[in-house]
Write a protein that holds these residues in place. Structure first.
Motif, PDB file in Angstrom:
ATOM      1  N   ARG A  71       0.838  -1.192   0.000  1.00  0.00           N
ATOM      2  CA  ARG A  71       0.000   0.000   0.000  1.00  0.00           C
ATOM      3  C   ARG A  71       0.872   1.239   0.000  1.00  0.00           C
ATOM      4  O   ARG A  71       1.864   1.273   0.733  1.00  0.00           O
TER       5      ARG A  71
ATOM      6  N   THR B 271      -1.348   1.238  -3.578  1.00  0.00           N
ATOM      7  CA  THR B 271      -1.280   0.883  -4.989  1.00  0.00           C
ATOM      8  C   THR B 271      -1.879   2.052  -5.769  1.00  0.00           C
ATOM      9  O   THR B 271      -2.252   3.059  -5.174  1.00  0.00           O
ATOM     10  N   ASP B 272      -2.017   1.886  -7.047  1.00  0.00           N
ATOM     11  CA  ASP B 272      -2.664   2.920  -7.863  1.00  0.00           C
ATOM     12  C   ASP B 272      -4.175   2.720  -7.926  1.00  0.00           C
ATOM     13  O   ASP B 272      -4.839   3.349  -8.749  1.00  0.00           O
ATOM     14  N   HIS B 273      -4.710   1.857  -7.064  1.00  0.00           N
ATOM     15  CA  HIS B 273      -6.120   1.479  -7.123  1.00  0.00           C
ATOM     16  C   HIS B 273      -6.745   1.678  -5.740  1.00  0.00           C
ATOM     17  O   HIS B 273      -6.478   0.911  -4.813  1.00  0.00           O
ATOM     18  N   ASP B 274      -7.572   2.717  -5.623  1.00  0.00           N
ATOM     19  CA  ASP B 274      -8.146   3.074  -4.321  1.00  0.00           C
ATOM     20  C   ASP B 274      -8.938   1.939  -3.689  1.00  0.00           C
ATOM     21  O   ASP B 274      -8.875   1.744  -2.472  1.00  0.00           O
TER      22      ASP B 274
ATOM     23  N   ASN C 189      -6.543  -0.489  -2.220  1.00  0.00           N
ATOM     24  CA  ASN C 189      -5.968   0.109  -1.011  1.00  0.00           C
ATOM     25  C   ASN C 189      -6.909  -0.023   0.174  1.00  0.00           C
ATOM     26  O   ASN C 189      -6.483  -0.364   1.281  1.00  0.00           O
TER      27      ASN C 189
ATOM     28  N   SER D  36       2.850  -6.587 -12.675  1.00  0.00           N
ATOM     29  CA  SER D  36       3.283  -5.246 -12.277  1.00  0.00           C
ATOM     30  C   SER D  36       3.903  -5.312 -10.881  1.00  0.00           C
ATOM     31  O   SER D  36       3.821  -6.332 -10.193  1.00  0.00           O
TER      32      SER D  36
ATOM     33  N   HIS E   8       2.969  -4.001  -8.060  1.00  0.00           N
ATOM     34  CA  HIS E   8       1.995  -4.313  -7.020  1.00  0.00           C
ATOM     35  C   HIS E   8       1.342  -5.672  -7.227  1.00  0.00           C
ATOM     36  O   HIS E   8       1.044  -6.381  -6.260  1.00  0.00           O
TER      37      HIS E   8
ATOM     38  N   VAL F 225      -5.151  -6.280 -10.140  1.00  0.00           N
ATOM     39  CA  VAL F 225      -4.152  -5.219 -10.299  1.00  0.00           C
ATOM     40  C   VAL F 225      -3.393  -5.409 -11.604  1.00  0.00           C
ATOM     41  O   VAL F 225      -3.186  -4.451 -12.351  1.00  0.00           O
TER      42      VAL F 225
ATOM     43  N   ARG G 220      -5.665  -4.452 -14.546  1.00  0.00           N
ATOM     44  CA  ARG G 220      -5.832  -2.997 -14.623  1.00  0.00           C
ATOM     45  C   ARG G 220      -4.552  -2.310 -15.087  1.00  0.00           C
ATOM     46  O   ARG G 220      -4.609  -1.255 -15.725  1.00  0.00           O
ATOM     47  N   ASP G 221      -3.402  -2.888 -14.730  1.00  0.00           N
ATOM     48  CA  ASP G 221      -2.118  -2.306 -15.115  1.00  0.00           C
ATOM     49  C   ASP G 221      -1.675  -2.766 -16.514  1.00  0.00           C
ATOM     50  O   ASP G 221      -0.587  -2.414 -16.952  1.00  0.00           O
TER      51      ASP G 221
END
Length: 177
Positions: A45, A47-50, A53, A113, A115, A164, A167-168
């Motif tokens: 934590r 990450t680019d994903h709320d 997180n 990725s 994360h 993740v 999404r990445d």
């Protein structure tokens, strides 16, 4: 409160009820590995994903409860404990994220990725924590819901890693046999 007491210098530590046990006991191994998992999640934590997180924050709090649960050999009703609702929460997350993912058609390599790969790593530590909990349960009475939680959480971390990575834009890789 002092960080150091010297009470553990002889290789023993206190459980929640102040019972002294070896630092190599199955109980300490179990909650120590859960602590390792919790710390590992802290390195992931944010990450680019709320939403991920938020889930990881909740899981870290759940893991703190697992540690308290395992550190207490004789819990009372009011003591911190993992309950079936904790397991159901993780199951709900898995079900929701599964709708976002392509169905699995083979095993996948734990990569992706930064994360995503770290979440795969966390899954493996979670599995080890589960094995330590099962070993403890073979020796002493523990909360079975906590073992089930760790089992479900490893599935959840696998799913989070897949989400993740998707999404990445990281493709899943099947192993070569």
């Amino acid at each position: 409160m002092s960080i150091y007491t010297g009470r553990g210098d002889d290789g023993e530590t206190d459980l929640r009820d102040m019972t002294r046990v070896s630092k190599a006991s199955a109980r300490i191994e179990a909650y120590g590995t859960v602590d390792e998992l919790n710390a590992l999640l802290g390195t992931i934590r944010p990450t680019d994903h709320d939403d991920i997180n938020d889930r990881l924050s909740t899981i870290q709090n759940h893991l703190h409860v697992v540690q308290a649960d395992f550190a207490n050999p004789d819990p009372d009703e009011d003591d911190p404990a993992i309950r079936p609702a904790h397991v159901e929460t993780v199951e709900d997350w898995i079900d929701a994220y599964d709708e976002e993912l392509e169905p699995l058609t083979s095993f996948i390599l734990p990569t992706g990725s930064e994360h995503g790969a770290a979440l795969h790593h966390a899954r493996t530590v979670c599995r080890r924590a589960e094995r330590r909990a099962v070993a403890l349960a073979a020796e002493e009475r523990i909360n079975e819901d906590a073992v089930q939680y760790l089992n479900r959480l490893s599935d959840g971390l696998f799913t989070f890693a897949r989400v993740v990575n998707a999404r990445d834009g990281e493709p899943e890789e099947a192993p070569d046999y």
